[in-house]
Scaffold this active site. Structure first.
Site, PDB file in Angstrom:
ATOM      1  CG  HIS A  50      -0.204  -0.105   2.515  1.00 41.68           C
ATOM      2  ND1 HIS A  50       0.302  -1.289   2.968  1.00 41.68           N
ATOM      3  CD2 HIS A  50       0.137   0.824   3.441  1.00 41.68           C
ATOM      4  CE1 HIS A  50       0.913  -1.093   4.129  1.00 41.68           C
ATOM      5  NE2 HIS A  50       0.833   0.186   4.432  1.00 41.68           N
ATOM      6  CB  THR A  53       5.929   6.890  -3.661  1.00 43.23           C
ATOM      7  OG1 THR A  53       6.126   7.076  -2.261  1.00 43.23           O
ATOM      8  CG2 THR A  53       5.167   8.055  -4.239  1.00 43.23           C
ATOM      9  NE  ARG A  54       6.295  -0.066  -1.554  1.00 41.88           N
ATOM     10  CZ  ARG A  54       5.232   0.408  -0.918  1.00 41.88           C
ATOM     11  NH1 ARG A  54       4.940   1.696  -0.969  1.00 41.88           N
ATOM     12  NH2 ARG A  54       4.448  -0.403  -0.219  1.00 41.88           N
ATOM     13  CE  LYS A 272       7.564   6.477   0.888  1.00 43.89           C
ATOM     14  NZ  LYS A 272       6.387   5.710   0.481  1.00 43.89           N
ATOM     15  CG  HIS A 276      16.420  -0.911   3.872  1.00 41.30           C
ATOM     16  ND1 HIS A 276      15.214  -1.436   3.482  1.00 41.30           N
ATOM     17  CD2 HIS A 276      17.365  -1.761   3.365  1.00 41.30           C
ATOM     18  CE1 HIS A 276      15.415  -2.536   2.764  1.00 41.30           C
ATOM     19  NE2 HIS A 276      16.708  -2.755   2.698  1.00 41.30           N
ATOM     20  CB  CYS A 322       4.847  -0.379   5.257  1.00 42.17           C
ATOM     21  SG  CYS A 322       4.726  -1.277   3.700  1.00 42.17           S
ATOM     22  CE  LYS A 355      13.926  -1.232  -6.498  1.00 43.35           C
ATOM     23  NZ  LYS A 355      13.678  -2.114  -5.337  1.00 43.35           N
TER      24      LYS A 355
HETATM   25  C1  LIG Z   1       7.871   0.999   3.861  1.00 43.36           C
HETATM   26  C2  LIG Z   1       8.210   0.189   2.651  1.00 43.36           C
HETATM   27  C3  LIG Z   1       8.963   0.753   1.645  1.00 43.36           C
HETATM   28  C4  LIG Z   1       9.312   0.014   0.515  1.00 43.36           C
HETATM   29  N1  LIG Z   1      10.012   0.612  -0.459  1.00 43.36           N
HETATM   30  C5  LIG Z   1      10.262  -0.045  -1.609  1.00 43.36           C
HETATM   31  C6  LIG Z   1      10.858   0.618  -2.689  1.00 43.36           C
HETATM   32  O1  LIG Z   1      11.158   1.805  -2.597  1.00 43.36           O
HETATM   33  N2  LIG Z   1      11.051  -0.077  -3.836  1.00 43.36           N
HETATM   34  C7  LIG Z   1      10.726  -1.375  -3.952  1.00 43.36           C
HETATM   35  O2  LIG Z   1      10.949  -1.945  -5.028  1.00 43.36           O
HETATM   36  N3  LIG Z   1      10.133  -2.039  -2.951  1.00 43.36           N
HETATM   37  C8  LIG Z   1       9.891  -1.403  -1.783  1.00 43.36           C
HETATM   38  N4  LIG Z   1       9.266  -2.034  -0.746  1.00 43.36           N
HETATM   39  C9  LIG Z   1       8.977  -3.459  -0.847  1.00 43.36           C
HETATM   40  C10 LIG Z   1       7.701  -3.788  -1.578  1.00 43.36           C
HETATM   41  O3  LIG Z   1       6.692  -2.864  -1.290  1.00 43.36           O
HETATM   42  C11 LIG Z   1       7.320  -5.219  -1.196  1.00 43.36           C
HETATM   43  O4  LIG Z   1       8.403  -6.086  -1.520  1.00 43.36           O
HETATM   44  C12 LIG Z   1       6.081  -5.704  -1.918  1.00 43.36           C
HETATM   45  O5  LIG Z   1       5.023  -4.794  -1.730  1.00 43.36           O
HETATM   46  C13 LIG Z   1       5.688  -7.089  -1.395  1.00 43.36           C
HETATM   47  O6  LIG Z   1       4.479  -7.457  -2.003  1.00 43.36           O
HETATM   48  P1  LIG Z   1       3.712  -8.802  -1.662  1.00 43.36           P
HETATM   49  O7  LIG Z   1       2.672  -8.941  -2.699  1.00 43.36           O
HETATM   50  O8  LIG Z   1       4.711  -9.890  -1.474  1.00 43.36           O
HETATM   51  O9  LIG Z   1       3.100  -8.580  -0.202  1.00 43.36           O
HETATM   52  P2  LIG Z   1       1.688  -7.888   0.258  1.00 43.36           P
HETATM   53  O10 LIG Z   1       1.505  -6.599  -0.400  1.00 43.36           O
HETATM   54  O11 LIG Z   1       1.693  -7.903   1.748  1.00 43.36           O
HETATM   55  O12 LIG Z   1       0.617  -8.878  -0.305  1.00 43.36           O
HETATM   56  C14 LIG Z   1       0.300 -10.096   0.293  1.00 43.36           C
HETATM   57  C15 LIG Z   1      -1.197 -10.215   0.306  1.00 43.36           C
HETATM   58  O13 LIG Z   1      -1.586 -11.524   0.702  1.00 43.36           O
HETATM   59  C16 LIG Z   1      -2.773 -11.424   1.434  1.00 43.36           C
HETATM   60  N5  LIG Z   1      -2.949 -12.640   2.230  1.00 43.36           N
HETATM   61  C17 LIG Z   1      -2.116 -13.114   3.181  1.00 43.36           C
HETATM   62  N6  LIG Z   1      -2.602 -14.252   3.724  1.00 43.36           N
HETATM   63  C18 LIG Z   1      -3.774 -14.509   3.088  1.00 43.36           C
HETATM   64  C19 LIG Z   1      -4.754 -15.536   3.233  1.00 43.36           C
HETATM   65  N7  LIG Z   1      -4.633 -16.510   4.143  1.00 43.36           N
HETATM   66  N8  LIG Z   1      -5.824 -15.498   2.414  1.00 43.36           N
HETATM   67  C20 LIG Z   1      -5.979 -14.511   1.488  1.00 43.36           C
HETATM   68  N9  LIG Z   1      -5.082 -13.499   1.352  1.00 43.36           N
HETATM   69  C21 LIG Z   1      -4.000 -13.500   2.132  1.00 43.36           C
HETATM   70  C22 LIG Z   1      -2.521 -10.186   2.284  1.00 43.36           C
HETATM   71  O14 LIG Z   1      -3.690  -9.663   2.857  1.00 43.36           O
HETATM   72  C23 LIG Z   1      -1.847  -9.267   1.301  1.00 43.36           C
HETATM   73  O15 LIG Z   1      -2.767  -8.444   0.622  1.00 43.36           O
HETATM   74  C24 LIG Z   1       8.908  -1.334   0.403  1.00 43.36           C
HETATM   75  C25 LIG Z   1       8.140  -1.909   1.417  1.00 43.36           C
HETATM   76  C26 LIG Z   1       7.788  -1.171   2.525  1.00 43.36           C
HETATM   77  C27 LIG Z   1       6.971  -1.805   3.613  1.00 43.36           C
HETATM   78  O1  LIG Z   2      13.794  -1.138  -3.040  1.00 41.06           O
HETATM   79  C1  LIG Z   2      14.258  -0.017  -2.928  1.00 41.06           C
HETATM   80  O2  LIG Z   2      14.761   0.581  -3.862  1.00 41.06           O
HETATM   81  C2  LIG Z   2      14.224   0.648  -1.563  1.00 41.06           C
HETATM   82  C3  LIG Z   2      15.573   0.858  -1.054  1.00 41.06           C
HETATM   83  C4  LIG Z   2      15.563   1.406   0.323  1.00 41.06           C
HETATM   84  C5  LIG Z   2      14.692   0.647   1.217  1.00 41.06           C
HETATM   85  C6  LIG Z   2      13.336   0.432   0.680  1.00 41.06           C
HETATM   86  N1  LIG Z   2      13.445  -0.133  -0.640  1.00 41.06           N
END
Ligand SMILES: Cc1cc2nc3c(=O)[nH]c(=O)nc-3n(C[C@H](O)[C@H](O)[C@H](O)COP(=O)(O)OP(=O)(O)OC[C@H]3O[C@@H](n4cnc5c(N)ncnc54)[C@H](O)[C@@H]3O)c2cc1C
Ligand SMILES: O=C(O)[C@@H]1CCCCN1
Length: 393
Positions: A50, A53-54, A272, A276, A322, A355
């Site tokens: 959620h 931005t990323r 922001k 990390h 997050c 990304k």
């Molecule tokens: C603060 C922060 C900054 C970041 N900055 C960057 C960045 O700058 N650049 C970058 O590339 N990446 C960044 N990241 C990382 C990136 O956002 C994550 O790697 C990515 O969003 C992970 O996605 P996901 O789909 O694995 O997890 P999630 O988005 O958590 O999705 C998993 C989903 O599964 C669902 N789920 C879980 N269990 C069940 C179940 N039993 N039944 C049904 N649904 C279920 C959850 O509700 C959730 O919606 C950042 C992350 C954070 C927290």
């Molecule tokens: O994936 C990225 O680019 C950033 C770097 C810094 C920490 C959060 N994620």
């Protein structure tokens, strides 16, 4: 409750974060009848995808991520065209470090070897371009010229919309309670039962909870990340709001962890800047105060800001949360379940997976339907960890 067999899919994807949504989108493009299950009503802010931005960048220490980013940039552009939404803004990505920092050296070497457009910036150039950002003598900077910002929430919405337009089904507000492996996998949710030939699990910080009943104990740590937004002391005075691009700082202010920042987007006038890293927390209990926090992240950020960006007020104006799901080596897990080949796992995105999600989704979809792999998956295999299977198996 619907009975098994009522609805049979080619593939079911559990989790509609960015990784599950991209996987479902690729599967639908391959004309697979696909169901995307999400425990919360969409959109939600309880996982990792959620927020607005990323960072997007090619500046990585590891060649394989830089290599994967080539196709990611193409697929992000394709998604922009298909959805008609702007999902990317080029700002450049500044990498800041203490001179001689090993990670920094590796990033520069990688960009050089892979002919990524980048530049090293002298102290004088830094001063001119980024007034308001103060590096100390002995600190260095370079720029990944095509780095920038991805509009995260808009990307998620675009993917889910296109997935539905291609005939994909999303069931949100349905938590997966049970998975029965077999040649046809049966998935029971809080309101229905579904079957599919293949299953992809992209449950973010809930991965452990979903995988444990399948006998898999992965070395994942879930961390609560404080997402902090900072205000200028005197609006318009420092110039930082207009000039600061995305940045990543290694080993600055004596910190082993990275500090990173993105230009003002979510809240007018606020920037922001985050740490990390964070304290371990269960995703169900992330709002409770950490018992014995071992990382004082907000204090560290305040100290960073006072030293490097003194035009900002050293107390955050907004703090949101997050989740990270970290592996020991911070590389992703993209693999089959060791015993059930038609169950595929995408997990451990370790705070840097957004990304890369276009290619992660492509890889997971290929694994699910048994297609030839487009990438070498060695860095992402479960077998790199010592004891992934529970003794009970
Ligand atoms: C603060 C922060 C900054 C970041 N900055 C960057 C960045 O700058 N650049 C970058 O590339 N990446 C960044 N990241 C990382 C990136 O956002 C994550 O790697 C990515 O969003 C992970 O996605 P996901 O789909 O694995 O997890 P999630 O988005 O958590 O999705 C998993 C989903 O599964 C669902 N789920 C879980 N269990 C069940 C179940 N039993 N039944 C049904 N649904 C279920 C959850 O509700 C959730 O919606 C950042 C992350 C954070 C927290
Ligand atoms: O994936 C990225 O680019 C950033 C770097 C810094 C920490 C959060 N994620």
């Amino acid at each position: 409750m619907a009975l098994p067999g009522d609805t049979k899919y080619d593939c079911i994807v559990i989790g509609a974060g960015i990784q599950g949504s991209f996987t479902a989108y690729h599967l639908a493009k391959l004309r697979k009848k696909t169901l995307l299950l999400e425990q919360f009503p969409l959109p939600h802010s309880r996982g990792s995808s959620h927020g607005q931005t990323r960072i997007i960048r090619r500046a990585y220490e590891e060649h394989f991520y830089t290599h994967m980013m080539e196709e990611c940039y193409q697929l992000w552009t394709e998604l922009e065209k298909e959805s008609g939404a702007q999902l990317f803004r080029k700002t450049g990505l500044l990498v800041l470090a203490k001179a001689g920092n090993e990670e920094y050296e590796k990033v520069c070497k990688n960009m050089l070897e892979n002919q990524i457009p980048w530049e090293s910036l002298s102290p004088a150039e830094m001063k001119l371009r980024y007034p308001g950002l103060f590096l100390s003598p002995g600190e260095v900077a370079c720029c990944d010229i095509n780095g920038g910002v991805l509009f995260a929430e808009k990307a998620l919405r675009a993917l889910q919309m296109l997935f539905k337009q291609m005939g994909g089904i999303i069931r949100d507000g349905e938590k997966v309670m049970h998975i029965k492996p077999g040649p046809v996998v049966t998935v029971t949710t809080t309101s229905s039962i579904y079957q599919a030939d293949g299953l992809v699990i992209t449950a973010g910080p809930w991965a452990q909870k979903v995988l444990r009943p399948l006998g898999l104990q992965l070395p994942l740590k879930t961390l609560r990340i404080n997402v902090c937004y900072w205000r200028e002391k005197i609006p318009g005075k420092s110039g930082i709001l207009q000039s600061l691009p995305c940045f990543l700082g290694f080993n600055l202010n004596g910190e082993e962890h990275e500090v990173y920042g993105l230009p003002s987007q979510e809240y007018p006038g606020l920037i922001k800047i985050c740490f990390h890293g964070g304290n371990e927390a269960d995703p169900e209990e992330r709002d409770l105060k950490a018992q014995n926090p071992n990382i004082q992240d907000i204090e560290k950020l305040s100290s960073f800001i006072s030293r490097y960006i003194p035009g900002l007020h050293p107390k955050p104006a907004v703090v949101e949360q997050c989740m990270y799901t970290n592996t020991p080596d911070t590389n992703f897990i993209l693999d089959h379940h060791p015993l059930h080949k038609n169950i595929v796992i995408g997990a451990g995105f370790s705070g840097h997976g957004f990304k890369l999600s276009p290619v992660v989704g492509k890889i997971l979809s290929e694994l699910c339907i048994g297609e030839k792999q487009s990438y070498d998956l060695k860095p992402f295999r479960i077998s790199r960890f010592k004891t992934p299977l529970k003794a009970a198996l």
